[in-house]
Write a protein that holds these residues in place. Structure first.
Motif, PDB file in Angstrom:
ATOM      1  N   GLU A   1      24.906 -14.323  -6.556  1.00 21.61           N
ATOM      2  CA  GLU A   1      24.832 -13.454  -6.306  1.00 21.61           C
ATOM      3  C   GLU A   1      23.876 -12.554  -7.349  1.00 21.61           C
ATOM      4  O   GLU A   1      23.729 -10.781  -7.247  1.00 21.61           O
ATOM      5  CB  GLU A   1      26.486 -12.960  -6.525  1.00 21.61           C
ATOM      6  CG  GLU A   1      27.017 -12.906  -5.119  1.00 21.61           C
ATOM      7  CD  GLU A   1      28.699 -12.632  -5.242  1.00 21.61           C
ATOM      8  OE1 GLU A   1      29.549 -12.854  -4.353  1.00 21.61           O
ATOM      9  OE2 GLU A   1      28.990 -13.335  -7.272  1.00 21.61           O
ATOM     10  N   GLU A   2      23.782 -12.791  -8.594  1.00 17.29           N
ATOM     11  CA  GLU A   2      23.346 -13.024  -9.902  1.00 17.29           C
ATOM     12  C   GLU A   2      21.538 -11.576  -9.145  1.00 17.29           C
ATOM     13  O   GLU A   2      21.143 -10.985  -9.790  1.00 17.29           O
ATOM     14  CB  GLU A   2      23.379 -13.750 -11.026  1.00 17.29           C
ATOM     15  CG  GLU A   2      24.373 -13.120 -11.895  1.00 17.29           C
ATOM     16  CD  GLU A   2      23.931 -13.511 -13.109  1.00 17.29           C
ATOM     17  OE1 GLU A   2      23.671 -13.185 -13.958  1.00 17.29           O
ATOM     18  OE2 GLU A   2      24.668 -14.575 -13.750  1.00 17.29           O
TER      19      GLU A   2
ATOM     20  N   GLY B   1      21.587  -9.119  -6.936  1.00 14.92           N
ATOM     21  CA  GLY B   1      22.140  -8.384  -6.981  1.00 14.92           C
ATOM     22  C   GLY B   1      23.337  -7.967  -6.872  1.00 14.92           C
ATOM     23  O   GLY B   1      23.637  -6.483  -6.557  1.00 14.92           O
ATOM     24  N   GLY B   2      24.607  -8.414  -6.341  1.00 14.54           N
ATOM     25  CA  GLY B   2      25.427  -7.635  -5.166  1.00 14.54           C
ATOM     26  C   GLY B   2      26.533  -8.982  -4.571  1.00 14.54           C
ATOM     27  O   GLY B   2      26.405 -10.167  -4.411  1.00 14.54           O
ATOM     28  N   GLU B   3      27.641  -8.747  -4.102  1.00 17.20           N
ATOM     29  CA  GLU B   3      28.400  -9.515  -3.368  1.00 17.20           C
ATOM     30  C   GLU B   3      27.728 -10.203  -2.020  1.00 17.20           C
ATOM     31  O   GLU B   3      27.011  -9.700  -1.611  1.00 17.20           O
ATOM     32  CB  GLU B   3      29.893  -8.985  -3.346  1.00 17.20           C
ATOM     33  CG  GLU B   3      30.764  -9.932  -1.781  1.00 17.20           C
ATOM     34  CD  GLU B   3      31.906  -9.136  -1.435  1.00 17.20           C
ATOM     35  OE1 GLU B   3      32.469  -9.889  -0.890  1.00 17.20           O
ATOM     36  OE2 GLU B   3      31.894  -8.218  -1.731  1.00 17.20           O
TER      37      GLU B   3
ATOM     38  N   ASP C   1      17.444  -9.476   1.842  1.00 22.16           N
ATOM     39  CA  ASP C   1      18.321  -9.806   0.408  1.00 22.16           C
ATOM     40  C   ASP C   1      18.930 -10.789   0.835  1.00 22.16           C
ATOM     41  O   ASP C   1      20.503 -11.136   1.746  1.00 22.16           O
ATOM     42  CB  ASP C   1      19.689  -8.614   0.466  1.00 22.16           C
ATOM     43  CG  ASP C   1      19.042  -6.913   0.350  1.00 22.16           C
ATOM     44  OD1 ASP C   1      17.564  -7.095  -0.983  1.00 22.16           O
ATOM     45  OD2 ASP C   1      19.216  -6.486   0.325  1.00 22.16           O
TER      46      ASP C   1
ATOM     47  N   ARG D   1      23.593 -10.855   1.415  1.00 23.22           N
ATOM     48  CA  ARG D   1      24.258 -10.242   0.477  1.00 23.22           C
ATOM     49  C   ARG D   1      25.390  -9.383   1.115  1.00 23.22           C
ATOM     50  O   ARG D   1      25.068  -8.653   2.544  1.00 23.22           O
ATOM     51  CB  ARG D   1      23.198  -9.065   0.099  1.00 23.22           C
ATOM     52  CG  ARG D   1      23.832  -8.016  -1.099  1.00 23.22           C
ATOM     53  CD  ARG D   1      22.957  -7.822  -2.140  1.00 23.22           C
ATOM     54  NE  ARG D   1      23.313  -6.166  -2.657  1.00 23.22           N
ATOM     55  CZ  ARG D   1      22.417  -4.915  -3.291  1.00 23.22           C
ATOM     56  NH1 ARG D   1      21.639  -6.068  -3.999  1.00 23.22           N
ATOM     57  NH2 ARG D   1      23.205  -4.649  -3.871  1.00 23.22           N
ATOM     58  N   ARG D   2      26.507  -8.967   1.260  1.00 23.44           N
ATOM     59  CA  ARG D   2      27.520  -8.283   1.859  1.00 23.44           C
ATOM     60  C   ARG D   2      26.624  -6.820   2.509  1.00 23.44           C
ATOM     61  O   ARG D   2      27.088  -6.490   3.625  1.00 23.44           O
ATOM     62  CB  ARG D   2      28.748  -7.974   1.050  1.00 23.44           C
ATOM     63  CG  ARG D   2      29.311  -7.072   1.784  1.00 23.44           C
ATOM     64  CD  ARG D   2      30.932  -6.495   0.612  1.00 23.44           C
ATOM     65  NE  ARG D   2      32.144  -5.852   1.233  1.00 23.44           N
ATOM     66  CZ  ARG D   2      32.862  -5.974   0.846  1.00 23.44           C
ATOM     67  NH1 ARG D   2      33.787  -6.183   0.157  1.00 23.44           N
ATOM     68  NH2 ARG D   2      33.729  -4.529   1.594  1.00 23.44           N
ATOM     69  N   SER D   3      26.065  -5.740   0.938  1.00 22.90           N
ATOM     70  CA  SER D   3      25.613  -4.569   2.382  1.00 22.90           C
ATOM     71  C   SER D   3      24.588  -5.171   3.265  1.00 22.90           C
ATOM     72  O   SER D   3      23.774  -4.059   4.155  1.00 22.90           O
ATOM     73  CB  SER D   3      24.895  -3.481   1.117  1.00 22.90           C
ATOM     74  OG  SER D   3      23.878  -4.481   0.336  1.00 22.90           O
TER      75      SER D   3
END
Length: 291
Positions: free
Chosen positions: A93-94, A97-99, A135, A231-233
């Motif tokens: 996640e780091e 850059g996100g969930e 991502d 990444r979730r997004s």
């Protein structure tokens, strides 16, 4: 050979690791999994009702074989707990850059003398039709010693910076190959590395990093466990054999060794693109010998 960081009980992602990921497209952490954790991965393969029964074998044009066990959801067995552990998921996640959510996991099993080649490719070369942005990340964990002789990963350092390049169907079964002409051009400017690793070492790999592995003609087996995250997004825009976003239930690292489930693989949503009963029998009966 590649440089590596060392794991300790206070492990956290450092600026040096982040910079290496951004600059090189990968980094390795030695002893990220301890001996007991590696042994427990093996237990999921050794039990009479092991995960091996869920696998499939592909027969390559050169007569070699590649064995895989592929599934979309992490589940609650030992491999699922490991894939949901804070030390892996927080690091991913780091870096992204996100969930994140679990995209899929797999075992890639290359046996001595018969293990097939993986052609040059980017993981995103397989994934981009379903996911708009790169991502995404692969976490590669050898459970055998991986050396230049037995088909360790080969990487083009920094090649992720070129973005996704054209991929075409390969002569290899169900493989997609990065444009060979582009690969040769990149070899002139990107260092070609052999990523030799010990069981317990872990590779964090950008989804656009170009990599390959040779046929395993050696006397040594080369088996690995691989977990992939999105990444979730960036949740898949097209429904396919890997999942769209669903929350990942992270667990504290202390839960890894507490897990004694090595045989209940319910909820993992296995994927078998072959469906060949003879291959499944061969696969489940294969002689397993720990290193």
């Amino acid at each position: 050979m590649v440089d590596a960081f060392c794991f300790d009980e206070k492990f956290e992602l450092t600026d040096a690791m982040k910079n290496k990921y951004e600059d090189d497209g990968f980094f390795v952490v030695k002893n990220f999994l301890d001996k007991e954790e590696v042994e427990n991965i093996w237990k999921t393969l050794e039990e009479p009702d092991s995960i091996m029964k869920k696998g499939y074998v592909t027969h390559e044009p050169d007569g070699k074989k590649i064995m895989r066990i592929l599934y979309s959801q992490p589940g609650n067995d030992f491999t699922g707990i490991l894939a949901r552990s804070e030390k892996i998921v927080n690091t991913v996640e780091e870096l992204l850059g996100g969930e994140v959510y679990h995209y899929h996991s797999k075992f890639i099993l290359k046996n001595a003398h018969e293990g097939g080649r993986h052609v040059w490719h980017q993981d995103y070369g397989y994934w981009y039709k379903h996911n708009v942005f790169p991502d995404m990340i692969t976490v590669w964990m050898p459970i055998d010693k991986a050396t230049r002789n037995n088909s360790c990963l080969q990487l083009l350092k920094g090649s992720h910076k070129c973005g996704r390049i054209t991929h075409v169907p390969s002569s290899g079964f169900m493989q997609t190959e990065a444009d060979p002409e582009r690969i040769e051009q990149l070899k002139q400017v990107c260092e070609h590395l052999y990523c030799e690793m010990e069981p317990g070492d872990v590779l964090f790999q950008h989804c656009n990093l170009l990599h390959t592995s040779a046929p395993n003609d050696s006397d040594m087996r080369r088996w690995a466990f691989v977990a992939c995250y999105n990444r979730r997004s960036n949740s898949s825009i097209v429904k396919h054999h890997h999942p769209q976003y669903s929350p990942i239930e992270k667990v504290p690292d202390s839960e890894i060794k507490k897990c004694t489930n090595f045989t209940d693989f319910s909820g993992k949503d296995f994927v078998n693109p072959i469906g060949n009963e003879d291959d499944r029998k061969l696969y489940s009966a294969y002689n397993i010998r720990k290193p």
